[in-house]
Design a protein around this motif. Sequence first.
Motif, PDB file in Angstrom:
ATOM      1  N   ALA A  93      -6.724   4.474   0.270  1.00  0.00           N
ATOM      2  CA  ALA A  93      -5.413   3.888   0.573  1.00  0.00           C
ATOM      3  C   ALA A  93      -5.132   3.937   2.072  1.00  0.00           C
ATOM      4  CB  ALA A  93      -4.325   4.621  -0.194  1.00  0.00           C
ATOM      5  N   ILE A 137       0.838  -1.204   0.000  1.00  0.00           N
ATOM      6  CA  ILE A 137       0.000   0.000   0.000  1.00  0.00           C
ATOM      7  C   ILE A 137       0.872   1.253   0.000  1.00  0.00           C
ATOM      8  CG2 ILE A 137      -1.608   1.346   1.420  1.00  0.00           C
ATOM      9  CD1 ILE A 137      -2.807  -1.397   2.303  1.00  0.00           C
ATOM     10  N   THR A 187       0.827   3.976  -2.899  1.00  0.00           N
ATOM     11  CA  THR A 187       0.498   5.359  -2.538  1.00  0.00           C
ATOM     12  C   THR A 187       1.590   6.313  -3.014  1.00  0.00           C
ATOM     13  OG1 THR A 187      -0.729   4.596  -0.597  1.00  0.00           O
ATOM     14  CG2 THR A 187      -0.022   6.903  -0.612  1.00  0.00           C
ATOM     15  N   ARG A 245      -7.154   1.226   3.878  1.00  0.00           N
ATOM     16  CA  ARG A 245      -6.526  -0.081   3.685  1.00  0.00           C
ATOM     17  C   ARG A 245      -5.247  -0.209   4.515  1.00  0.00           C
ATOM     18  NH1 ARG A 245      -7.234  -0.401  -2.908  1.00  0.00           N
ATOM     19  NH2 ARG A 245      -9.438  -1.103  -2.912  1.00  0.00           N
ATOM     20  N   ARG A 246      -4.515   0.890   4.600  1.00  0.00           N
ATOM     21  CA  ARG A 246      -3.279   0.859   5.374  1.00  0.00           C
ATOM     22  C   ARG A 246      -3.578   0.661   6.861  1.00  0.00           C
ATOM     23  NH1 ARG A 246       0.673   4.011   7.910  1.00  0.00           N
ATOM     24  NH2 ARG A 246       2.802   3.464   7.240  1.00  0.00           N
TER      25      ARG A 246
END
Length: 530
Positions: free
Chosen positions: A297, A247, A251, A300-301
């Motif tokens: 993002a 990720i 990113t 998800r992180r």
Amino acid sequence: MPASITLSRLSWATPDGRVLLSDLDLSFGPERAGLVGRNGVGKTTLLRLIAGEVRPSSGSLTVNGSFGILRQSVQTSPAQTIASLFGATEALSLLRRAESGKATAEQLADADWTLEARMVSALSQVGLDARPDTSLATLSGGQATRAGLAALVFAEPDFLLLDEPTNDLDREGRAAVIDLLGRWRGGAVVVSHDRELLDTMDAIVELTSLGATRYGGNWSRYRERKALELAAARHDLADAEKRVAEIDRKTQAVAERKARKDGAGQRKRAKGDMPRILMNARKDRSEDTGGENARLAERRRVQALDAAASARERIEVLQPFSVVLPPTHLPAGRTVLTVEAASAGYAPERPILRDLSFSIVGPERVAVVGPNGSGKTMLLALVTGGLQPLSGSVRIFTDFALFDQRVSLLDPKTSIRDNFRRINPTADENACRAALARFMFRADAALQLVSTLSGGQVLRAGLACVLGGLQPPALLILDEPTNHLDIDSIEAVEAGLRAFDGALLIVSHDEAFLEAVGITRRLDLASLQG
């Protein structure tokens, strides 16, 4: 109603508010359940809660049936006899009056003429050859433990609550307790680190900082399951860390593409090639899309980081501390210790050790064996200078450390950290904290006063202070080192001692421990004395 013990959402906190047990849901029936977990996690407290000696902070606990509890040490007074443990002092006294013809007719009618024979039978079941009127003050710690267990079995409760029942027992006593529990048909909740005893259990209940988990089967089955769980937790951690890295990489790539695109847009606006209204619309869409992508993002992180933290927490519970000892470089031919025709005892006319002679050369691993009362602990005091010989000589030729059962090398009035700095004066603060962390005394845990620690924590602190330094002593002398350690700690110490290149002198009844550390020779006190 069948006998049972049921805990529902049970929690308990110390008087200063520290939560030790939280939201436990457990039940015990007519089975033998081994209760295991790291030192200080609350095993003894759980037994005390079941026995009603302390009350839960919240939740409920229901006991259907009777129980008897055996604590880690049997408290005695000079006037007590074995019959006191059975609650039969008055009944036995009545029998003695009846036997001497001093009982009234009414008292004779109340006499239980089979009582003494049944008590002797119960004592024999735990391998104790003693009469009910034997003073408790004359018994060793191991004998008192066996007498207490015999009294429990004699009462025939629905549940036995046993706290380290094989501590301080010699080989014969341990075998008797294991045999007795093997024949027990009621319920039993057994706090123990004795792997041989735990291998006879019907179930293992593990207490951790995350709660309580039941495993069907004995100790060996439990360890197999735990190994699989540790492997799964490590896999989950690696997977979560991989997702976090992926990720972060994506990113960063998106941010770099956006920066290049924004730069190109700014150059077009500077040239005036595109209508201003169109340029502003494209800029707004780009910002909206970039913001949404960034939020997605980040979600998800966060999820991946939470998964990694959860996996690390499971590994922390599943994985014991490690003991890695620096080398001592003890030469194979160097004499470490000599004992020549030594006698010792507390009364010159009645020595416990007589004409004892032996030596240790190089990195030998020597176990001192013998039944309770044969003088094993006295021998260690003789070797280390705590007791002077009545005759003969004792010489030690290298540096050493004694881990007695009280870990008296530690000052109980000071912190673990301060003890480490005293024992290792050349170590700086970073080396001190790193060494203590390896023995699971991290951050503020290293600042705990030794007097506030459990028995297992005290021994672990002692090991950290002596073995965590830059130069361990060439001779380690251990007196029943596994008595108060949890099993994870025992196995970690075993691994460290297996790799140790110095000499070992060990008193222990734990055969699994002696085999694991690679004992090369045994000193049987019964056969060595002249």
